[in-house]
Design a protein around this motif. Structure first.
Motif, PDB file in Angstrom:
ATOM      1  N   THR A   2       0.837  -1.191   0.000  1.00  0.00           N
ATOM      2  CA  THR A   2       0.000   0.000   0.000  1.00  0.00           C
ATOM      3  C   THR A   2       0.881   1.254   0.000  1.00  0.00           C
ATOM      4  N   LEU A   3       0.251   2.405  -0.204  1.00  0.00           N
ATOM      5  CA  LEU A   3       1.009   3.653  -0.148  1.00  0.00           C
ATOM      6  C   LEU A   3       1.605   3.885   1.238  1.00  0.00           C
ATOM      7  N   GLU A   4       0.909   3.440   2.291  1.00  0.00           N
ATOM      8  CA  GLU A   4       1.465   3.584   3.640  1.00  0.00           C
ATOM      9  C   GLU A   4       2.743   2.767   3.778  1.00  0.00           C
ATOM     10  N   GLN A   5       2.741   1.533   3.272  1.00  0.00           N
ATOM     11  CA  GLN A   5       3.944   0.712   3.322  1.00  0.00           C
ATOM     12  C   GLN A   5       5.035   1.301   2.431  1.00  0.00           C
ATOM     13  N   PHE A   6       4.637   1.849   1.292  1.00  0.00           N
ATOM     14  CA  PHE A   6       5.592   2.486   0.397  1.00  0.00           C
ATOM     15  C   PHE A   6       6.247   3.678   1.081  1.00  0.00           C
ATOM     16  N   LEU A   7       5.461   4.467   1.815  1.00  0.00           N
ATOM     17  CA  LEU A   7       5.984   5.628   2.523  1.00  0.00           C
ATOM     18  C   LEU A   7       7.008   5.229   3.576  1.00  0.00           C
ATOM     19  N   ASP A   8       6.848   4.046   4.171  1.00  0.00           N
ATOM     20  CA  ASP A   8       7.787   3.581   5.196  1.00  0.00           C
ATOM     21  C   ASP A   8       9.205   3.438   4.653  1.00  0.00           C
ATOM     22  N   ARG A   9       9.356   3.348   3.345  1.00  0.00           N
ATOM     23  CA  ARG A   9      10.686   3.203   2.759  1.00  0.00           C
ATOM     24  C   ARG A   9      11.462   4.523   2.734  1.00  0.00           C
ATOM     25  N   PHE A  10      10.766   5.633   2.964  1.00  0.00           N
ATOM     26  CA  PHE A  10      11.416   6.938   2.957  1.00  0.00           C
ATOM     27  C   PHE A  10      11.709   7.385   4.380  1.00  0.00           C
ATOM     28  N   ASP A  11      12.825   8.021   4.535  1.00  0.00           N
ATOM     29  CA  ASP A  11      13.109   8.670   5.813  1.00  0.00           C
ATOM     30  C   ASP A  11      13.623  10.068   5.502  1.00  0.00           C
ATOM     31  N   GLY A  12      13.741  10.892   6.516  1.00  0.00           N
ATOM     32  CA  GLY A  12      14.179  12.261   6.297  1.00  0.00           C
ATOM     33  C   GLY A  12      14.803  12.827   7.541  1.00  0.00           C
ATOM     34  N   PRO A  13      15.384  13.998   7.433  1.00  0.00           N
ATOM     35  CA  PRO A  13      16.044  14.619   8.584  1.00  0.00           C
ATOM     36  C   PRO A  13      15.038  15.087   9.623  1.00  0.00           C
ATOM     37  N   GLU A  14      15.465  15.114  10.875  1.00  0.00           N
ATOM     38  CA  GLU A  14      14.652  15.673  11.949  1.00  0.00           C
ATOM     39  C   GLU A  14      14.912  17.177  12.018  1.00  0.00           C
ATOM     40  N   ARG A  15      13.889  17.966  11.867  1.00  0.00           N
ATOM     41  CA  ARG A  15      14.040  19.413  11.889  1.00  0.00           C
ATOM     42  C   ARG A  15      13.046  20.036  12.856  1.00  0.00           C
ATOM     43  N   LEU A 162       6.011  29.596  -1.195  1.00  0.00           N
ATOM     44  CA  LEU A 162       6.444  28.933   0.031  1.00  0.00           C
ATOM     45  C   LEU A 162       7.498  29.777   0.730  1.00  0.00           C
ATOM     46  N   PRO A 163       7.266  30.185   1.986  1.00  0.00           N
ATOM     47  CA  PRO A 163       8.341  30.825   2.752  1.00  0.00           C
ATOM     48  C   PRO A 163       9.502  29.857   2.904  1.00  0.00           C
ATOM     49  N   SER A 164      10.685  30.393   3.167  1.00  0.00           N
ATOM     50  CA  SER A 164      11.877  29.549   3.246  1.00  0.00           C
ATOM     51  C   SER A 164      11.768  28.464   4.313  1.00  0.00           C
ATOM     52  N   VAL A 165      11.112  28.773   5.441  1.00  0.00           N
ATOM     53  CA  VAL A 165      10.981  27.769   6.497  1.00  0.00           C
ATOM     54  C   VAL A 165      10.125  26.600   6.028  1.00  0.00           C
ATOM     55  N   ILE A 166       9.083  26.865   5.226  1.00  0.00           N
ATOM     56  CA  ILE A 166       8.258  25.784   4.697  1.00  0.00           C
ATOM     57  C   ILE A 166       9.012  25.031   3.615  1.00  0.00           C
ATOM     58  N   SER A 167       9.671  25.772   2.722  1.00  0.00           N
ATOM     59  CA  SER A 167      10.470  25.141   1.677  1.00  0.00           C
ATOM     60  C   SER A 167      11.542  24.240   2.283  1.00  0.00           C
ATOM     61  N   GLY A 168      12.123  24.686   3.407  1.00  0.00           N
ATOM     62  CA  GLY A 168      13.176  23.920   4.058  1.00  0.00           C
ATOM     63  C   GLY A 168      12.711  22.624   4.684  1.00  0.00           C
ATOM     64  N   LEU A 169      11.401  22.424   4.777  1.00  0.00           N
ATOM     65  CA  LEU A 169      10.864  21.176   5.316  1.00  0.00           C
ATOM     66  C   LEU A 169      10.835  20.062   4.274  1.00  0.00           C
ATOM     67  N   GLY A 170      11.260  20.369   3.042  1.00  0.00           N
ATOM     68  CA  GLY A 170      11.314  19.338   2.020  1.00  0.00           C
ATOM     69  C   GLY A 170      12.171  18.158   2.453  1.00  0.00           C
ATOM     70  N   ASP A 171      11.648  16.949   2.239  1.00  0.00           N
ATOM     71  CA  ASP A 171      12.295  15.676   2.580  1.00  0.00           C
ATOM     72  C   ASP A 171      12.297  15.376   4.079  1.00  0.00           C
ATOM     73  N   ALA A 172      11.779  16.275   4.899  1.00  0.00           N
ATOM     74  CA  ALA A 172      11.646  15.996   6.328  1.00  0.00           C
ATOM     75  C   ALA A 172      10.299  15.322   6.569  1.00  0.00           C
ATOM     76  N   THR A 173      10.303  14.140   7.160  1.00  0.00           N
ATOM     77  CA  THR A 173       9.048  13.455   7.436  1.00  0.00           C
ATOM     78  C   THR A 173       8.267  14.217   8.501  1.00  0.00           C
ATOM     79  N   PHE A 174       6.943  14.197   8.412  1.00  0.00           N
ATOM     80  CA  PHE A 174       6.117  14.948   9.345  1.00  0.00           C
ATOM     81  C   PHE A 174       4.915  14.116   9.771  1.00  0.00           C
ATOM     82  N   ARG A 309       0.729  11.297   8.095  1.00  0.00           N
ATOM     83  CA  ARG A 309       2.174  11.131   8.110  1.00  0.00           C
ATOM     84  C   ARG A 309       2.677  11.174   6.670  1.00  0.00           C
ATOM     85  N   GLY A 310       3.747  11.903   6.436  1.00  0.00           N
ATOM     86  CA  GLY A 310       4.226  11.967   5.067  1.00  0.00           C
ATOM     87  C   GLY A 310       5.428  12.862   4.894  1.00  0.00           C
ATOM     88  N   LEU A 311       5.672  13.263   3.650  1.00  0.00           N
ATOM     89  CA  LEU A 311       6.756  14.182   3.310  1.00  0.00           C
ATOM     90  C   LEU A 311       6.447  14.815   1.971  1.00  0.00           C
TER      91      LEU A 311
END
Length: 330
Positions: A2-15, A162-174, A309-311
């Protein structure tokens, strides 16, 4: 899978998000917590200074080589706060020098006249400053608005940035919560979605894949309907996904309907340029150009009621993998 299982394959930095020099502490802090989550927000009591007219003292904490302009690493919070301001009543108070931030081209920063900056919001990864935005810039995007701005179409597609703080959240899991647990966190997903839709519309070709959980939302939300009318008027190959409670009328788009979890629990907006996703120049003043040229995507999954949950990402490999999964599985 599923897409949820697919998402588990991605990780990102903690910000995390830090606000400095609060002029109205509780409301601002509450909005940031409500937008980014309890664990992601910190507050620093201090002042933002602009490098002129202040009685400053240094604590000698700057990194080696800083005085000569040499750099061996990213901008650290400690480097940014190497000065203090003498206060007649309280002695020395901590400060962040916005001019230091502006001098570092590797740290995206948006805002107006430095002399008018009262509150500064920093995006942190470990001890380094990843991006900075004035509270005014961040507020105009997500803090001082609500989702009705997008649902009703009051904010046009061409006005979404996108403000820089929002843009900077790219690739960070949330992990974000929807109403009633939070009035604001879901707005981040809406804002990023509109940004990706704007990138597709600005490009005028390529492929856009968007999910809506319920396809009836497209016609029920005036702003959403207007966006997809504009996108489908271009040469963008548009694909819409969701539960077929009511199919959208008179849109030049391919409809994909289903009732399994990938349709009911996912929120994705993925733009793929005609030549495929690829790396594009990163420039804090041209995120839109980066998305148009290289592609951009958002993937989130509702893991429990009103909890997402996503990125989101500009990364070419991740965009390709998400697009390929959706194309083949839905």
């Amino acid at each position: 899978m599923t897409l949820e299982q697919f998402l588990d394959r991605f990780d990102g930095p903690e910000r995390s998000v830090v606000i400095v020099n609060r002029t109205d502490p509780d409301p601002v802090l509450n909005m940031l917590v409500d937008t980014f989550g309890d664990d992601a927000v910190g507050v620093v009591d201090g002042r933002v200074i602009t490098g002129s007219g202040d009685r400053r003292v240094t604590d000698g904490a700057g990194p080696a080589g800083a005085a000569s302009g040499e750099r061996t690493h990213g901008l650290t919070a400690r480097e940014l706060a190497t000065t203090g301001v003498l206060d007649d009543d309280t002695g020395t108070v901590p400060s962040l020098d916005v001019e230091v931030l502006r001098r570092h081209d590797d740290v995206p920063f948006d805002g107006g006249d430095p002399d008018e900056i009262e509150n500064l919001v920093l995006l942190m990864e470990g001890g380094e400053v990843v991006a900075g935005s004035t509270l005014a810039e961040l507020g105009d995007a997500v803090l001082f608005v609500n989702s009705d701005l997008y649902v009703t179409g009051s904010r046009s597609l061409g006005d979404v940035d996108l403000p820089s703080v929002i843009s900077g959240l790219g690739d960070a899991t949330f992990t974000l919560r929807g109403y009633p647990e939070s009035n604001r966190q879901k707005l981040l997903l809406i804002t990023i979605s509109r940004f990706i839709e704007r990138a597709a519309w600005a490009a005028g070709d390529g492929t856009l894949r968007s999910s809506f959980q319920r396809l009836s939302r497209i016609d029920d939300e005036v702003g959403t309907r207007n966006v997809y009318e504009r996108v489908t008027e271009t040469a963008v190959d548009t694909h819409l996904y969701g539960v077929p409670d009511r199919l959208p009328a008179d849109l030049d788009a391919v409809i994909h309907a289903g009732n399994d979890p990938d349709f009911t629990d996912s929120w994705f907006v993925v733009y793929r340029p005609p030549e495929g996703p690829h790396s594009a120049a990163s420039d804090p003043s041209s995120d839109l150009k980066r998305g148009v040229e290289g592609g951009v995507g958002l993937l989130a999954v509702e893991t429990e009621p009103r909890v997402w949950r996503g990125l989101w990402t500009f990364d070419a490999d991740r965009i390709s993998r998400v697009n390929r999964y959706i194309e083949r599985s839905l």
